[in-house]
Structures are given as structure tokens and as C-alpha cells.
Scaffold this motif. Sequence first.
Motif, PDB file in Angstrom:
ATOM      1  N   TRP A  61       0.830  -1.206   0.000  1.00  9.64           N
ATOM      2  CA  TRP A  61       0.000   0.000   0.000  1.00  9.64           C
ATOM      3  C   TRP A  61       0.861   1.251   0.000  1.00  9.64           C
ATOM      4  N   LEU A  62       1.907   1.228   0.829  1.00  9.33           N
ATOM      5  CA  LEU A  62       2.730   2.419   1.023  1.00  9.33           C
ATOM      6  C   LEU A  62       3.809   2.589  -0.038  1.00  9.33           C
ATOM      7  N   SER A  63       3.866   1.673  -0.985  1.00  9.86           N
ATOM      8  CA  SER A  63       4.860   1.783  -2.060  1.00  9.86           C
ATOM      9  C   SER A  63       4.491   2.896  -3.046  1.00  9.86           C
ATOM     10  N   GLY A  64       3.213   3.280  -3.043  1.00 11.63           N
ATOM     11  CA  GLY A  64       2.768   4.308  -3.987  1.00 11.63           C
ATOM     12  C   GLY A  64       2.441   3.744  -5.352  1.00 11.63           C
ATOM     13  N   THR A  65       2.537   2.434  -5.493  1.00 15.57           N
ATOM     14  CA  THR A  65       2.225   1.815  -6.784  1.00 15.57           C
ATOM     15  C   THR A  65       0.970   0.958  -6.706  1.00 15.57           C
ATOM     16  N   HIS A  66       0.461   0.748  -5.497  1.00 12.84           N
ATOM     17  CA  HIS A  66      -0.732  -0.086  -5.316  1.00 12.84           C
ATOM     18  C   HIS A  66      -1.984   0.735  -5.609  1.00 12.84           C
ATOM     19  N   ASN A  67      -2.919   0.146  -6.311  1.00  6.83           N
ATOM     20  CA  ASN A  67      -4.172   0.824  -6.641  1.00  6.83           C
ATOM     21  C   ASN A  67      -5.179   0.578  -5.515  1.00  6.83           C
ATOM     22  N   LEU A  68      -5.145   1.457  -4.511  1.00  9.16           N
ATOM     23  CA  LEU A  68      -6.049   1.338  -3.366  1.00  9.16           C
ATOM     24  C   LEU A  68      -7.491   1.588  -3.796  1.00  9.16           C
ATOM     25  N   THR A  69      -8.400   0.780  -3.292  1.00  8.93           N
ATOM     26  CA  THR A  69      -9.813   1.028  -3.563  1.00  8.93           C
ATOM     27  C   THR A  69     -10.316   2.135  -2.637  1.00  8.93           C
TER      28      THR A  69
END
Length: 97
Positions: A61-69
Motif C-alpha cells: 500500500w505504502l509503495s505508492g504503486t498499489h491501486n487502493l480502492t
Amino acid sequence: MMKTNRIMDEIRSTIPPEMKLQMEMSVAIANRIYDILEARDMSQKDFARLMGKTETEVSRWLSGTHNLTLATICKISSALGENVVTVPDYEIELVEA
């Protein structure tokens, strides 16, 4: 002057504007979460425990590459007691869990 890689520059130029914006927003959201965690003196491990998630998932999540819903963003905001994302001209009140 910074040296750039021609091939990477060509690849970047083919990325649609909405995808660039998505990447920028993802990084901004991750940075916002980091800021909240830092202000609360919380580690990623603490945050993972709070969320009932693995450290690996939180790291993603905190990588900045995950597509959070939106649902996940709301769960994070509720758990941290602070809005992670704000919408100009609209005040969204957090509901206690």
C-alpha cells in the motif's frame, strides 16, 4: 543537466495522462499515510496490526504503486482517525467505528 535515458523517455511519453495522474495520486496518498503514521509515531508494523493486515500488504500500500480502492482508503482513514484523501469544498466527517 540531468542525463536521461532515451528509451525510458519514449516509454514515458506513451503513458496516457490519466495513468500519470493515477500514479501521482497513488504516491500522494501513500505519502499522506506516511505523514499520519510519522505524526503518531507509528511504524508500518503498528499500522499493519491496526488494520489487521500483514506487513507485506501494508508495505505494498505504502509503495505508492498499489491501486487502493475507495473502500480501503475509507478503512485506513477510519482506523487512523484522519481523512487520507480530501475533496476540495466538501468536508467529510469521519464516523467512529
